[in-house]
Scaffold this active site. Structure first.
Site, PDB file in Angstrom:
ATOM      1  N   HIS A 238      37.877  45.791  37.512  1.00  0.00           N
ATOM      2  CA  HIS A 238      38.737  45.885  38.703  1.00  0.00           C
ATOM      3  C   HIS A 238      38.128  46.692  39.855  1.00  0.00           C
ATOM      4  CE1 HIS A 238      42.031  44.023  36.627  1.00  0.00           C
ATOM      5  NE2 HIS A 238      42.168  44.998  35.747  1.00  0.00           N
TER       6      HIS A 238
ATOM      7  N   HIS B  84      44.160  40.859  32.236  1.00  0.00           N
ATOM      8  CA  HIS B  84      44.263  41.048  33.690  1.00  0.00           C
ATOM      9  C   HIS B  84      43.167  40.248  34.401  1.00  0.00           C
ATOM     10  CE1 HIS B  84      46.051  44.696  31.847  1.00  0.00           C
ATOM     11  NE2 HIS B  84      46.920  44.598  32.842  1.00  0.00           N
TER      12      HIS B  84
ATOM     13  N   ASP C 136      40.021  39.121  29.564  1.00  0.00           N
ATOM     14  CA  ASP C 136      40.999  40.214  29.616  1.00  0.00           C
ATOM     15  C   ASP C 136      42.349  39.643  30.078  1.00  0.00           C
ATOM     16  OD1 ASP C 136      40.683  43.496  29.939  1.00  0.00           O
ATOM     17  OD2 ASP C 136      42.299  42.686  31.171  1.00  0.00           O
TER      18      ASP C 136
ATOM     19  N   ASP D 261      43.567  42.975  25.543  1.00  0.00           N
ATOM     20  CA  ASP D 261      44.957  43.294  25.889  1.00  0.00           C
ATOM     21  C   ASP D 261      45.804  42.030  26.010  1.00  0.00           C
ATOM     22  OD1 ASP D 261      43.552  42.514  28.100  1.00  0.00           O
ATOM     23  OD2 ASP D 261      44.001  44.283  29.313  1.00  0.00           O
TER      24      ASP D 261
HETATM   25 ZN   LIG Z   1      43.229  44.295  31.114  1.00  0.00          ZN
END
Ligand SMILES: [Zn+2]
Length: 376
Positions: A134, A171, A169, A258
């Protein structure tokens, strides 16, 4: 049998995001311990490479000098000056002692992984500390200060390699996508929970790259409660064909865990078996593979999944029982599952037709809009 490298150091444990922060660095140590206990560092094809810190000049390949200066100031553990405007402060990206140093370790390991696969030493390297996808050029975001995947990919490009990035992931891999949004030299593919329900809110199927990079950013946003079957279906529809069409020299992956049904931060409903199947497919498809860690906030899941991932990279089948020596050493340390793939199965959350229809729409959209572009 491919030659592989595992890159790690106990020095990671000198740093701490804070006891209430979801990202617990001890998960790296526990993963290393399980991998070691299974004998997966003693195989003849495996090199254990102790991490060496990156140099500041490596970080400047991507990050701005202003931002790096602020990170260095924050390294003492105190909020100074305008750190807030660079994304630092209480919450996701806390200022803790040594945070700059921590970032140098993580990025160093990613660069070592890149060197391993490009210097002719081997085919696969795994940096479980990496994958901090990120971080932006001048801003910390989502627990990430320095974007080690971007810096690793930049080194690969510098060596004339064609790079395909896969981010599994939960995200969206927004920082990596943004860094290569306007180039056709890197194809980024991110599979994640939809930005409508999860941070960072991006990664919609219509984000496709810009200019020369148009068609070279691919996003598969999944609705909450997506299970193994739907996830694997969409993966198979999109990813293998893109790898064949793009024909990369190196595949870089962010292997966040996750996505599981019992991860405390997200809403996807994968199981360790689903994760395993994805890893096995990547192993079959990647010519060379730089594997990075990522998210994962249920420690028991992280430790077992990345150990399984490392076993797959080395073509080893593991006993279902976690080694006794590991369980003894880690008693009371959040290893709830005593079996490798053990654990309650996700209750099928009315694997509803809506989710299936939504993903059929997304897959159809991607095929229609992008595939022709990549195939030229
Ligand atoms: Zn994540």
């Amino acid at each position: 049998m491919k030659e592989t490298a595992f890159i790690y150091t106990d020095a990671y444990l000198d740093y701490d995001y804070g006891s209430s922060h979801p990202l617990q660095i001890k998960r790296l140590k526990l993963t290393y311990e399980l991998i070691k206990a299974y004998g997966l560092l003693d195989l003849p094809s495996v090199q254990f490479i102790p991490t060496i810190k990156a140099e500041e000049e490596h970080l400047t390949l991507f990050h701005s000098k202003d931002y790096l200066d602020v990170l260095k100031q924050a390294d003492e553990g105190h909020l100074k000056g305008n750190a807030n405007s660079f994304g630092l402060g209480p919450g996701d990206n806390p200022i803790f002692p040594g945070l700059y140093d921590w970032s140098l370790w993580v990025t160093g390991a990613t660069l070592q992984a890149v060197d391993f696969v490009t210097d002719g030493k081997g085919e696969i390297a795994f940096n479980i500390a990496g994958g901090l996808h990120h971080a932006l050029r001048s801003r910390a975001s989502g627990f990430c200060y320095i974007n080690d995947p971007v810096i690793g990919i930049l080194r690969l490009l510098d060596r004339g390699k064609r790079v395909l990035y896969i981010d599994i992931d939960a995200h969206h891999g927004d920082g990596v996508q943004k860094a290569f949004y306007e180039t056709d030299q890197v194809l980024t593919i991110s599979l994640h929970e939809s930005g409508y329900t999860l941070f960072p809110g991006t990664g919609h199927e219509y984000e496709m790259g810009r200019g020369k990079g148009e068609g070279y950013s691919i996003n598969l946003p999944f609705p909450p409660y997506t299970d193994d079957e739907l996830y694997l279906w969409a993966f198979e529809e999109i990813v293998p064909e893109l790898i064949l069409a793009f024909s990369p020299d190196v595949v870089v992956t962010q292997l966040g865990v996750d996505t599981f049904y019992n991860d405390p931060l997200t809403n996807l409903h994968l199981s360790i078996e689903g994760y395993e199947k994805v890893l096995r497919r990547i192993k079959e498809l990647a010519p060379k593979w730089v594997a990075l860690g990522g998210g994962g906030y249920n420690i028991s899941n992280v430790v077992r999944s990345w150990t399984l991932a490392w076993a797959i990279m080395n073509e080893v089948e593991l006993n279902e029982e976690l080694p006794e020596s590991f369980l003894k050493k880690t008693a009371g340390m959040e290893i709830e599952e005593k079996k490798l793939r053990g654990g309650q199965k996700p209750t099928l959350h009315t694997q509803n037709n809506d989710n299936r229809m939504e993903m059929e729409r997304v897959v159809g959209y991607l095929k229609e809009k992008y595939f022709l572009k990549i195939k030229g």
